[in-house]
Design a protein around this motif. Structure first.
Motif, PDB file in Angstrom:
ATOM      1  N   ILE A   1      16.694  83.247  40.297  1.00 56.05           N
ATOM      2  CA  ILE A   1      15.540  84.267  40.942  1.00 56.05           C
ATOM      3  C   ILE A   1      15.865  84.164  42.480  1.00 56.05           C
ATOM      4  O   ILE A   1      15.813  85.493  42.977  1.00 56.05           O
ATOM      5  CB  ILE A   1      14.203  83.876  40.293  1.00 56.05           C
ATOM      6  CG1 ILE A   1      14.074  84.126  38.995  1.00 56.05           C
ATOM      7  CG2 ILE A   1      13.122  84.633  41.162  1.00 56.05           C
ATOM      8  CD1 ILE A   1      12.744  83.586  38.469  1.00 56.05           C
ATOM      9  N   GLU A   2      15.839  83.144  42.819  1.00 54.10           N
ATOM     10  CA  GLU A   2      15.899  82.909  44.342  1.00 54.10           C
ATOM     11  C   GLU A   2      17.118  83.802  45.024  1.00 54.10           C
ATOM     12  O   GLU A   2      17.137  84.454  45.924  1.00 54.10           O
ATOM     13  CB  GLU A   2      15.936  81.462  44.750  1.00 54.10           C
ATOM     14  CG  GLU A   2      14.685  81.081  44.666  1.00 54.10           C
ATOM     15  CD  GLU A   2      14.499  79.717  45.242  1.00 54.10           C
ATOM     16  OE1 GLU A   2      13.538  79.104  45.491  1.00 54.10           O
ATOM     17  OE2 GLU A   2      15.473  78.968  45.233  1.00 54.10           O
TER      18      GLU A   2
ATOM     19  N   TYR B   1      11.174  88.552  50.695  1.00 53.44           N
ATOM     20  CA  TYR B   1      10.314  88.265  49.423  1.00 53.44           C
ATOM     21  C   TYR B   1      10.343  86.722  48.963  1.00 53.44           C
ATOM     22  O   TYR B   1       9.375  86.005  48.739  1.00 53.44           O
ATOM     23  CB  TYR B   1      10.978  88.980  48.092  1.00 53.44           C
ATOM     24  CG  TYR B   1      10.162  88.908  47.015  1.00 53.44           C
ATOM     25  CD1 TYR B   1       8.640  89.547  47.121  1.00 53.44           C
ATOM     26  CD2 TYR B   1      10.485  88.519  45.727  1.00 53.44           C
ATOM     27  CE1 TYR B   1       8.223  89.448  46.041  1.00 53.44           C
ATOM     28  CE2 TYR B   1       9.921  88.526  44.660  1.00 53.44           C
ATOM     29  CZ  TYR B   1       8.363  89.082  44.676  1.00 53.44           C
ATOM     30  OH  TYR B   1       7.499  89.059  43.588  1.00 53.44           O
ATOM     31  N   LYS B   2      11.451  86.158  49.289  1.00 49.06           N
ATOM     32  CA  LYS B   2      11.558  84.549  48.869  1.00 49.06           C
ATOM     33  C   LYS B   2      10.774  83.961  49.960  1.00 49.06           C
ATOM     34  O   LYS B   2      10.378  82.723  49.562  1.00 49.06           O
ATOM     35  CB  LYS B   2      13.129  84.210  49.033  1.00 49.06           C
ATOM     36  CG  LYS B   2      13.554  83.420  48.047  1.00 49.06           C
ATOM     37  CD  LYS B   2      15.042  83.151  48.125  1.00 49.06           C
ATOM     38  CE  LYS B   2      16.050  83.322  49.305  1.00 49.06           C
ATOM     39  NZ  LYS B   2      17.122  83.033  49.352  1.00 49.06           N
ATOM     40  N   ARG B   3      10.622  84.405  51.251  1.00 43.20           N
ATOM     41  CA  ARG B   3       9.764  83.992  52.234  1.00 43.20           C
ATOM     42  C   ARG B   3       8.309  84.055  52.057  1.00 43.20           C
ATOM     43  O   ARG B   3       7.444  83.664  52.851  1.00 43.20           O
ATOM     44  CB  ARG B   3      10.508  83.824  53.781  1.00 43.20           C
ATOM     45  CG  ARG B   3      11.780  83.352  53.694  1.00 43.20           C
ATOM     46  CD  ARG B   3      12.175  83.571  55.324  1.00 43.20           C
ATOM     47  NE  ARG B   3      12.521  84.998  55.848  1.00 43.20           N
ATOM     48  CZ  ARG B   3      13.618  85.512  55.339  1.00 43.20           C
ATOM     49  NH1 ARG B   3      14.855  84.883  55.090  1.00 43.20           N
ATOM     50  NH2 ARG B   3      13.663  86.670  55.870  1.00 43.20           N
TER      51      ARG B   3
ATOM     52  N   HIS C   1       5.295  82.496  45.756  1.00 41.12           N
ATOM     53  CA  HIS C   1       6.665  81.884  45.286  1.00 41.12           C
ATOM     54  C   HIS C   1       7.241  83.223  44.552  1.00 41.12           C
ATOM     55  O   HIS C   1       6.827  83.682  43.661  1.00 41.12           O
ATOM     56  CB  HIS C   1       6.524  80.802  44.241  1.00 41.12           C
ATOM     57  CG  HIS C   1       7.972  79.939  44.112  1.00 41.12           C
ATOM     58  ND1 HIS C   1       9.046  80.799  43.430  1.00 41.12           N
ATOM     59  CD2 HIS C   1       8.362  78.866  44.621  1.00 41.12           C
ATOM     60  CE1 HIS C   1      10.002  80.003  43.710  1.00 41.12           C
ATOM     61  NE2 HIS C   1       9.589  78.825  44.008  1.00 41.12           N
ATOM     62  N   CYS C   2       8.441  83.431  44.627  1.00 39.18           N
ATOM     63  CA  CYS C   2       9.289  84.693  44.086  1.00 39.18           C
ATOM     64  C   CYS C   2       9.362  84.433  42.895  1.00 39.18           C
ATOM     65  O   CYS C   2       9.925  85.501  42.091  1.00 39.18           O
ATOM     66  CB  CYS C   2      10.567  84.664  45.031  1.00 39.18           C
ATOM     67  SG  CYS C   2      11.717  83.461  44.611  1.00 39.18           S
TER      68      CYS C   2
END
Ligand SMILES: C[S@@+](CC[C@H](N)C(=O)[O-])C[C@H]1O[C@@H](n2cnc3c(N)ncnc32)[C@H](O)[C@@H]1O
Length: 311
Positions: free
Chosen positions: A193-194, A201-203, A207-208
């Motif tokens: 996913i990351e 979005y990851k940051r 949590h993504c």
């Protein structure tokens, strides 16, 4: 330890009387059942949970005071038949996951509900986590879904059940990654996913992987199908003037509950119950948690309680 949500609102809203028979379809850590017994020591409680760990802990804590059944609430009619109960005064459905399910039982293994820990990708309610791999092949697990479902169907559930805007990218990423070998653990999936979503979005604050994990859990346990069936069967076993209280944490679940209640009222088979302090006003809108409750239990933020009364 699991903290019950909207505890007073549920028990107060059910309008129970001494000697009431109550079906708790989602026993969990037993917070709602315990409150019923505290206020109505003569109440008869029939408790269900799909998780045999929750049932075992409940039996240890409450002994013979509650009749326990390791069952999905979509089968509540069969459970009641087995318990020799025809009708009930109140039904509680507090949907979703209990905090206890996020940590593995002593000596056992977690079931992959949390993206914060590296665990096997099971996500099934129907096991207590005391195994490393799924023991019976006929039980659907999150690993089956991510490894075997077509990319288009993965995208559909991630978007539909997770309301995830990067569903397409995540489904693509999963399909590409599994060409290299099976995705076996939560850490494997989080990595995919990351690598699939944009950096911003990851940051982000959330949590993504949150929405994808929610979507998989809903799909694996057919949570929306179970809810629709549980509502129908629950309503049928309510006594006249009996009430059903449902707490949902997800807009799709809340929509199913709202529509079901409206349909029953429209059919003339139910009413929205009167408010305790204003008997002429009906409780139509969902009841939500107070600021104080959200402060001590952030999980309560998205909780919506809806109550209906059978005619
Ligand atoms: C939010 S917790 C309930 C917490 C409980 N009301 C308390 O106060 O401790 C939800 C529980 O319902 C169970 N559950 C979820 N869906 C279910 C279903 N369809 N049938 C039976 N149990 C279910 C889960 O295993 C979990 O233990």
């Amino acid at each position: 330890m699991h903290k019950s949500v909207l505890l007073q609102e549920v028990i107060g809203g059910l309008g129970l009387k001494d000697g009431a028979t109550v079906l708790d379809g989602t026993f969990g850590a037993g917070g709602h059942s315990a409150e019923v017994l505290k206020r109505f020591p003569d109440a008869r409680i029939i408790a269900l949970d799909a998780d045999n760990g929750a049932i075992a802990r409940g039996q240890e804590k409450f002994g013979g005071k509650i009749s326990f059944h390791n069952s999905n609430f979509r089968n509540l009619d069969q459970v009641l038949k087995q318990a020799g109960v025809e009708r009930v005064d109140g039904i509680i459905l507090d949907l979703g996951l209990s905090s206890d399910q996020l940590s593995p039982p002593a000596g056992g293994f977690g079931r992959g509900f949390s993206f914060m820990k590296d665990e096997p990708l099971l996500m099934t309610f129907g096991s207590n986590g005391n195994m490393k791999e799924n023991p019976s092949p006929e039980v659907l697990t999150a690993a089956d879904v991510v490894n075997d479902w077509e990319e288009v169907n993965l995208e559909k559930i991630i978007r539909g059940y997770g309301e995830e805007r990067f569903a397409r990218k995540i489904a693509r990423g999963i399909a590409e990654r599994r060409k290299l070998g099976r995705i076996k653990t939560t850490a494997d999936l989080v990595e995919v996913i990351e690598n699939s979503v944009p950096g911003s979005y990851k940051r982000g604050r959330m949590h993504c992987a949150t929405k994808t994990f929610q979507a998989l859990r809903i799909a694996v346990n057919d949570e929306l199908g179970a809810l629709s069936e549980g509502l129908k069967k629950g309503f049928e076993v309510l006594k006249s003037d009996g009430r059903m209280a449902v707490i949902s944490f997800h807009s799709l679940e809340d929509r199913i509950v709202k529509r079901f209640y409206r349909e029953k009222v429209k059919e003339g088979r139910a009413i929205f119950p009167p408010k305790a302090d204003q008997p002429r006003a009906e409780i139509r809108k969902p009841i939500t948690a107070s600021k104080e409750e959200i402060m001590i239990n952030p999980r309560a933020r998205s909780a919506k309680l809806r109550i209906i009364q059978k005619k």
